[in-house]
Design a protein around this motif. Structure first.
Motif, PDB file in Angstrom:
ATOM      1  N   LEU A   7      48.085  54.288  11.963  1.00 13.58           N
ATOM      2  CA  LEU A   7      47.430  55.178  11.012  1.00 13.58           C
ATOM      3  C   LEU A   7      48.278  56.428  10.832  1.00 13.58           C
ATOM      4  O   LEU A   7      48.837  56.945  11.793  1.00 13.58           O
ATOM      5  N   ALA A   8      48.347  56.890   9.584  1.00 17.16           N
ATOM      6  CA  ALA A   8      49.125  58.087   9.277  1.00 17.16           C
ATOM      7  C   ALA A   8      48.295  59.008   8.396  1.00 17.16           C
ATOM      8  O   ALA A   8      47.497  58.551   7.574  1.00 17.16           O
ATOM      9  N   LEU A   9      48.491  60.281   8.581  1.00 17.04           N
ATOM     10  CA  LEU A   9      47.783  61.306   7.822  1.00 17.04           C
ATOM     11  C   LEU A   9      48.749  61.952   6.839  1.00 17.04           C
ATOM     12  O   LEU A   9      49.832  62.402   7.228  1.00 17.04           O
ATOM     13  N   ALA A  10      48.365  62.001   5.577  1.00 15.96           N
ATOM     14  CA  ALA A  10      49.163  62.690   4.566  1.00 15.96           C
ATOM     15  C   ALA A  10      48.837  64.171   4.652  1.00 15.96           C
ATOM     16  O   ALA A  10      47.706  64.572   4.355  1.00 15.96           O
ATOM     17  N   PRO A  11      49.781  65.004   5.085  1.00 18.65           N
ATOM     18  CA  PRO A  11      49.471  66.415   5.310  1.00 18.65           C
ATOM     19  C   PRO A  11      49.089  67.180   4.040  1.00 18.65           C
ATOM     20  O   PRO A  11      48.330  68.132   4.115  1.00 18.65           O
ATOM     21  N   ASP A  12      49.571  66.745   2.896  1.00 17.92           N
ATOM     22  CA  ASP A  12      49.259  67.467   1.666  1.00 17.92           C
ATOM     23  C   ASP A  12      47.866  67.164   1.123  1.00 17.92           C
ATOM     24  O   ASP A  12      47.221  68.026   0.530  1.00 17.92           O
ATOM     25  N   THR A  13      47.360  65.937   1.325  1.00 12.82           N
ATOM     26  CA  THR A  13      46.059  65.559   0.779  1.00 12.82           C
ATOM     27  C   THR A  13      45.004  65.325   1.851  1.00 12.82           C
ATOM     28  O   THR A  13      43.820  65.323   1.555  1.00 12.82           O
ATOM     29  N   GLY A  14      45.435  65.062   3.078  1.00  9.85           N
ATOM     30  CA  GLY A  14      44.509  64.743   4.148  1.00  9.85           C
ATOM     31  C   GLY A  14      44.104  63.281   4.171  1.00  9.85           C
ATOM     32  O   GLY A  14      43.320  62.870   5.013  1.00  9.85           O
ATOM     33  N   ALA A  15      44.623  62.477   3.240  1.00 12.41           N
ATOM     34  CA  ALA A  15      44.294  61.047   3.192  1.00 12.41           C
ATOM     35  C   ALA A  15      44.848  60.330   4.414  1.00 12.41           C
ATOM     36  O   ALA A  15      45.880  60.705   4.960  1.00 12.41           O
ATOM     37  N   GLU A  23      56.639  42.498   2.904  1.00 14.83           N
ATOM     38  CA  GLU A  23      57.843  41.763   2.529  1.00 14.83           C
ATOM     39  C   GLU A  23      58.980  42.687   2.127  1.00 14.83           C
ATOM     40  O   GLU A  23      60.140  42.377   2.321  1.00 14.83           O
ATOM     41  N   SER A  24      58.633  43.821   1.551  1.00 11.57           N
ATOM     42  CA  SER A  24      59.670  44.750   1.090  1.00 11.57           C
ATOM     43  C   SER A  24      59.821  45.958   2.016  1.00 11.57           C
ATOM     44  O   SER A  24      60.327  46.995   1.611  1.00 11.57           O
ATOM     45  N   GLY A  25      59.377  45.844   3.257  1.00 11.54           N
ATOM     46  CA  GLY A  25      59.500  46.947   4.211  1.00 11.54           C
ATOM     47  C   GLY A  25      58.151  47.510   4.585  1.00 11.54           C
ATOM     48  O   GLY A  25      57.131  46.830   4.522  1.00 11.54           O
ATOM     49  N   LEU A  26      58.145  48.778   4.937  1.00 14.16           N
ATOM     50  CA  LEU A  26      56.928  49.458   5.366  1.00 14.16           C
ATOM     51  C   LEU A  26      55.975  49.649   4.189  1.00 14.16           C
ATOM     52  O   LEU A  26      56.375  50.095   3.121  1.00 14.16           O
ATOM     53  N   VAL A  27      54.705  49.302   4.393  1.00 14.20           N
ATOM     54  CA  VAL A  27      53.699  49.397   3.344  1.00 14.20           C
ATOM     55  C   VAL A  27      52.673  50.460   3.740  1.00 14.20           C
ATOM     56  O   VAL A  27      52.153  50.445   4.851  1.00 14.20           O
TER      57      VAL A  27
END
Length: 98
Positions: A7-15, A23-27
């Motif tokens: 899980l990752a937190l988007a610091p700008d939006t908090g999402a 298939e194409s890398g990190l999603v």
């Protein structure tokens, strides 16, 4: 709880995003609108899981459906994608894996 997912937190939006290999890398898949939604879903899930452990019974699928509706009313993102970790977790609970 979410195997093979970070899980990752988007610091700008908090999402909150689920990070996984594709298939194409990190999603990056949106998982919750914010941390409040994540905590709400986890807390509600824990309460229902405790009820299922204590009472058992044949109504597991009905309780999971109510829980899914409750979480979706608070934030629709956890179940917006049919391949989300929440869908997988709920299916595992219904199947008795948890």
């Amino acid at each position: 709880m979410f195997a093979d997912t970070t899980l990752a937190l988007a610091p700008d939006t908090g999402a909150v995003y689920a990070l996984g290999d594709g298939e194409s890398g990190l999603v990056y898949t949106p998982m919750h609108r914010d941390v409040e939604s994540l905590v709400y879903a986890l807390t509600t899930f824990q309460l229902v899981q405790q009820l299922l452990d204590d009472e058992g019974g044949d109504d597991t699928e009905e309780r999971i459906d109510v829980l899914r509706a409750d979480i979706t009313a608070f934030d629709p993102l956890p179940f917006a994608d049919e391949r989300s970790q929440w869908h997988l977790t709920f299916e595992e609970v219904i199947d008795g894996i948890w």
